[in-house]
Design an enzyme around this catalytic site. Structure first.
Site, PDB file in Angstrom:
ATOM      1  N   GLU A 176      -1.583  -1.049 -10.079  1.00  0.00           N
ATOM      2  CA  GLU A 176      -2.964  -0.784 -10.530  1.00  0.00           C
ATOM      3  C   GLU A 176      -3.365  -1.703 -11.677  1.00  0.00           C
ATOM      4  O   GLU A 176      -3.991  -1.287 -12.648  1.00  0.00           O
ATOM      5  CB  GLU A 176      -3.139   0.697 -10.893  1.00  0.00           C
ATOM      6  CG  GLU A 176      -3.045   1.556  -9.649  1.00  0.00           C
ATOM      7  CD  GLU A 176      -3.585   2.951  -9.812  1.00  0.00           C
ATOM      8  OE1 GLU A 176      -4.523   3.151 -10.595  1.00  0.00           O
ATOM      9  OE2 GLU A 176      -3.067   3.835  -9.122  1.00  0.00           O
ATOM     10  N   THR A 213      -1.666  -5.478 -13.484  1.00  0.00           N
ATOM     11  CA  THR A 213      -0.508  -5.831 -14.319  1.00  0.00           C
ATOM     12  C   THR A 213      -0.885  -5.710 -15.801  1.00  0.00           C
ATOM     13  O   THR A 213      -2.066  -5.618 -16.156  1.00  0.00           O
ATOM     14  CB  THR A 213      -0.085  -7.288 -14.040  1.00  0.00           C
ATOM     15  OG1 THR A 213      -1.186  -8.137 -14.391  1.00  0.00           O
ATOM     16  CG2 THR A 213       0.285  -7.504 -12.578  1.00  0.00           C
ATOM     17  N   ILE A 251       0.827  -1.205   0.000  1.00  0.00           N
ATOM     18  CA  ILE A 251       0.000   0.000   0.000  1.00  0.00           C
ATOM     19  C   ILE A 251       0.868   1.264   0.000  1.00  0.00           C
ATOM     20  O   ILE A 251       1.685   1.471   0.894  1.00  0.00           O
ATOM     21  CB  ILE A 251      -0.971   0.011   1.210  1.00  0.00           C
ATOM     22  CG1 ILE A 251      -1.792  -1.285   1.236  1.00  0.00           C
ATOM     23  CG2 ILE A 251      -1.874   1.249   1.167  1.00  0.00           C
ATOM     24  CD1 ILE A 251      -2.540  -1.625  -0.038  1.00  0.00           C
TER      25      ILE A 251
HETATM   26  C1  LIG Z   1       5.111  -0.021  -5.654  1.00  0.00           C
HETATM   27  C2  LIG Z   1       3.718  -0.581  -5.560  1.00  0.00           C
HETATM   28  C3  LIG Z   1       2.687   0.226  -5.115  1.00  0.00           C
HETATM   29  C4  LIG Z   1       1.388  -0.291  -4.971  1.00  0.00           C
HETATM   30  N1  LIG Z   1       0.403   0.498  -4.434  1.00  0.00           N
HETATM   31  C5  LIG Z   1      -0.807  -0.066  -4.149  1.00  0.00           C
HETATM   32  C6  LIG Z   1      -1.790   0.689  -3.432  1.00  0.00           C
HETATM   33  O1  LIG Z   1      -1.576   1.862  -3.086  1.00  0.00           O
HETATM   34  N2  LIG Z   1      -2.960   0.074  -3.128  1.00  0.00           N
HETATM   35  C7  LIG Z   1      -3.233  -1.217  -3.489  1.00  0.00           C
HETATM   36  O2  LIG Z   1      -4.314  -1.696  -3.180  1.00  0.00           O
HETATM   37  N3  LIG Z   1      -2.316  -1.952  -4.178  1.00  0.00           N
HETATM   38  C8  LIG Z   1      -1.101  -1.419  -4.499  1.00  0.00           C
HETATM   39  N4  LIG Z   1      -0.153  -2.166  -5.163  1.00  0.00           N
HETATM   40  C9  LIG Z   1      -0.451  -3.549  -5.511  1.00  0.00           C
HETATM   41  C10 LIG Z   1      -0.572  -3.821  -7.011  1.00  0.00           C
HETATM   42  O3  LIG Z   1      -1.762  -3.267  -7.512  1.00  0.00           O
HETATM   43  C11 LIG Z   1      -0.452  -5.327  -7.200  1.00  0.00           C
HETATM   44  O4  LIG Z   1       0.892  -5.687  -6.935  1.00  0.00           O
HETATM   45  C12 LIG Z   1      -0.866  -5.778  -8.586  1.00  0.00           C
HETATM   46  O5  LIG Z   1      -2.239  -5.595  -8.779  1.00  0.00           O
HETATM   47  C13 LIG Z   1      -0.497  -7.245  -8.835  1.00  0.00           C
HETATM   48  O6  LIG Z   1      -0.918  -8.069  -7.800  1.00  0.00           O
HETATM   49  P1  LIG Z   1       0.131  -9.118  -7.167  1.00  0.00           P
HETATM   50  O7  LIG Z   1       1.353  -8.372  -6.867  1.00  0.00           O
HETATM   51  O8  LIG Z   1      -0.529  -9.861  -6.080  1.00  0.00           O
HETATM   52  O9  LIG Z   1       0.452 -10.121  -8.377  1.00  0.00           O
HETATM   53  P2  LIG Z   1      -0.404 -11.430  -8.755  1.00  0.00           P
HETATM   54  O10 LIG Z   1      -1.826 -11.081  -8.896  1.00  0.00           O
HETATM   55  O11 LIG Z   1      -0.035 -12.530  -7.833  1.00  0.00           O
HETATM   56  O12 LIG Z   1       0.183 -11.762 -10.207  1.00  0.00           O
HETATM   57  C14 LIG Z   1       1.346 -12.558 -10.430  1.00  0.00           C
HETATM   58  C15 LIG Z   1       1.490 -12.730 -11.940  1.00  0.00           C
HETATM   59  O13 LIG Z   1       0.382 -13.489 -12.441  1.00  0.00           O
HETATM   60  C16 LIG Z   1      -0.248 -12.773 -13.493  1.00  0.00           C
HETATM   61  N5  LIG Z   1      -1.692 -13.040 -13.484  1.00  0.00           N
HETATM   62  C17 LIG Z   1      -2.544 -12.951 -12.426  1.00  0.00           C
HETATM   63  N6  LIG Z   1      -3.788 -13.230 -12.819  1.00  0.00           N
HETATM   64  C18 LIG Z   1      -3.730 -13.471 -14.157  1.00  0.00           C
HETATM   65  C19 LIG Z   1      -4.697 -13.805 -15.145  1.00  0.00           C
HETATM   66  N7  LIG Z   1      -5.986 -13.919 -14.854  1.00  0.00           N
HETATM   67  N8  LIG Z   1      -4.267 -13.983 -16.430  1.00  0.00           N
HETATM   68  C20 LIG Z   1      -2.960 -13.872 -16.743  1.00  0.00           C
HETATM   69  N9  LIG Z   1      -2.006 -13.536 -15.848  1.00  0.00           N
HETATM   70  C21 LIG Z   1      -2.386 -13.354 -14.578  1.00  0.00           C
HETATM   71  C22 LIG Z   1       0.061 -11.309 -13.191  1.00  0.00           C
HETATM   72  O14 LIG Z   1      -0.077 -10.522 -14.361  1.00  0.00           O
HETATM   73  C23 LIG Z   1       1.488 -11.409 -12.702  1.00  0.00           C
HETATM   74  O15 LIG Z   1       2.363 -11.479 -13.785  1.00  0.00           O
HETATM   75  C24 LIG Z   1       1.132  -1.645  -5.342  1.00  0.00           C
HETATM   76  C25 LIG Z   1       2.181  -2.442  -5.831  1.00  0.00           C
HETATM   77  C26 LIG Z   1       3.460  -1.947  -5.919  1.00  0.00           C
HETATM   78  C27 LIG Z   1       4.560  -2.855  -6.395  1.00  0.00           C
END
Ligand SMILES: Cc1cc2nc3c(=O)[nH]c(=O)nc-3n(C[C@H](O)[C@H](O)[C@H](O)COP(=O)(O)OP(=O)(O)OC[C@H]3O[C@@H](n4cnc5c(N)ncnc54)[C@H](O)[C@@H]3O)c2cc1C
Length: 379
Positions: free
Chosen positions: A363, A365, A157
């Site tokens: 926001e 991937t 976050i």
């Molecule tokens: C610096 C930073 C700031 C952030 N700030 C915020 C914030 O302020 N508030 C907040 O709520 N979140 C925040 N996030 C979280 C961010 O939105 C998530 O990291 C992002 O949505 C990906 O989720 P995850 O990291 O759990 O990856 P995962 O969802 O675990 O994904 C892992 C991999 O699997 C792929 N994948 C997942 N599902 C599918 C699918 N259906 N089809 C194909 N590929 C798929 C993804 O593309 C990725 O390559 C932040 C992240 C970072 C790194």
């Protein structure tokens, strides 16, 4: 739609360029090295009207539209992506959620504090086990008298520790029910709400990324945003707008890297001539510049549609997908063009390269953007 920058956009760009020279450039590598989140800088951005760009005047904001918002993020990110990211998260997510879904009392109470930069906002959707699949979140909010009791954790976050207030999405219904989640306003200092681990990141190191933990955290039901059960659907709408800001962040980083590469290619001599004279370099610069302009057009179109109140689900995903992917490519090409110097911290391109990568993840991937786009075009 007019592709020329308006007077307001030109004014914002100049203001940020001047501000950046004085307040950001001298310290940004220090912040990057030490992962310092420079809170006083955000108070100053508030004084410039950049912490409530889209907030109407009546709530203390600058009252601008999405074109001006895009310009502000691009210009900040041309200098330092971390500052662009934090400014974007504050404006689009926390402030944007309260602006779009808050009742009058909530708007009167929180928007002037956020728009002035006196308070910094956070927004918690992601959890350790549910990022892309946020709808399966585990953080729960159970009604107990006049309060909801929150238990669970949010991770990654932005401003999870330093934010004065957070919008938090928690489960109030069944798992798997997209109408089983609700958005709450939770102030820092509320009992049972604390920050957890701060992430040690590849890039965007001056933008604070922290865990938020809720242990029997009692939040009054007056702090529910909109209707109970609407939190997830609200979040998807917030992310549609937020993607304009992450696309702008990516564009700013790409433009910063391109400008640095153009300048360096004219100064660096090899084989008795500037490297820009080699077609291998000048053609690469042409490709980089074309990608930057194509990204700008996609974002401008989406910003224009958003200003007109049109549905932007597909367009914002396209803008975010393209701008973030080309940002990584352009920053990578810039590092290559700087040769060995590009791999050092004496030049700005290594930081653009590290910062750009976040844009393909935060926001939603790139894969999730493709999911959104494919759903729309195959509808
Ligand atoms: C610096 C930073 C700031 C952030 N700030 C915020 C914030 O302020 N508030 C907040 O709520 N979140 C925040 N996030 C979280 C961010 O939105 C998530 O990291 C992002 O949505 C990906 O989720 P995850 O990291 O759990 O990856 P995962 O969802 O675990 O994904 C892992 C991999 O699997 C792929 N994948 C997942 N599902 C599918 C699918 N259906 N089809 C194909 N590929 C798929 C993804 O593309 C990725 O390559 C932040 C992240 C970072 C790194």
């Amino acid at each position: 739609m007019d592709f020329q920058q308006s007077e307001n956009q030109l004014m914002i760009a100049k203001m940020i360029q001047d501000f950046g020279e004085k307040e950001m450039k001298p310290k940004m590598m220090e912040w990057d090295e030490s992962q310092e989140f420079p809170i006083p800088l955000f108070h100053k951005l508030g004084e410039l009207g950049l912490m409530g760009v889209l907030v109407p005047h009546e709530y203390g904001g600058a009252g601008f539209g999405y074109h001006e918002y895009m310009t502000a993020i691009v210009e900040l990110s041309k200098i330092d992506g971390s500052i662009g990211l934090s400014m974007a998260a504050h404006n689009s997510l926390c402030t944007g959620h309260i602006l779009q879904f808050g009742n009058e009392e909530q708007k009167q109470k929180y928007l002037p504090l956020l728009a002035s930069g006196k308070w910094i906002g956070a927004w918690g959707l992601t959890e350790p086990n549910t990022g892309s699949d946020a709808g399966n979140m585990k953080t729960v909010a159970k009604l107990d008298g006049d309060h909801y009791v929150l238990n669970g954790a949010k991770n990654f976050i932005t401003h999870g520790k330093s934010g004065n207030v957070a919008v938090v999405i928690a489960r109030t219904g069944e798992t798997g029910d997209s109408h089983g989640m609700t958005a709450f306003i939770v102030e820092r200092g509320t009992e049972g709400f604390k920050a957890g681990r701060k992430e040690n990141k590849l890039g965007m190191r001056a933008s604070e990324t922290t865990e938020m933990i809720f242990e029997d955290c009692r939040v009054h039901k007056d702090n529910v945003l909109g209707n109970v059960g609407d939190g997830f659907v609200q979040s998807l709408k917030i992310l549609d707008g937020g993607r304009i800001s992450i696309a702008s962040l990516a564009l700013g980083i790409a433009e910063g890297a391109l400008n640095a590469a153009i300048q360096y290619s004219k100064e660096r001599h090899q084989f008795n001539q500037p490297i820009s004279k080699f077609q291998g370099i000048s053609f690469k610069l042409s490709e980089m510049a074309t990608k930057v302009e194509a990204a700008r057009l996609l974002i401008q179109r989406t910003a224009d549609m958003k200003n007109k109140g049109l549905k932007i689900n597909k367009e914002s995903a396209m803008a975010k997908l393209y701008a973030s992917e080309i940002s990584v490519e352009v920053a990578n090409d810039a590092v290559q063009m700087f040769g060995g110097y590009g791999y050092t911290k004496d030049y700005p391109v290594e930081k653009f390269y590290r910062d750009a990568k976040l844009c393909t993840i935060g926001e939603g991937t790139s894969e999730i953007q493709k999911l959104v786009i494919s759903r729309a075009i195959l509808e």
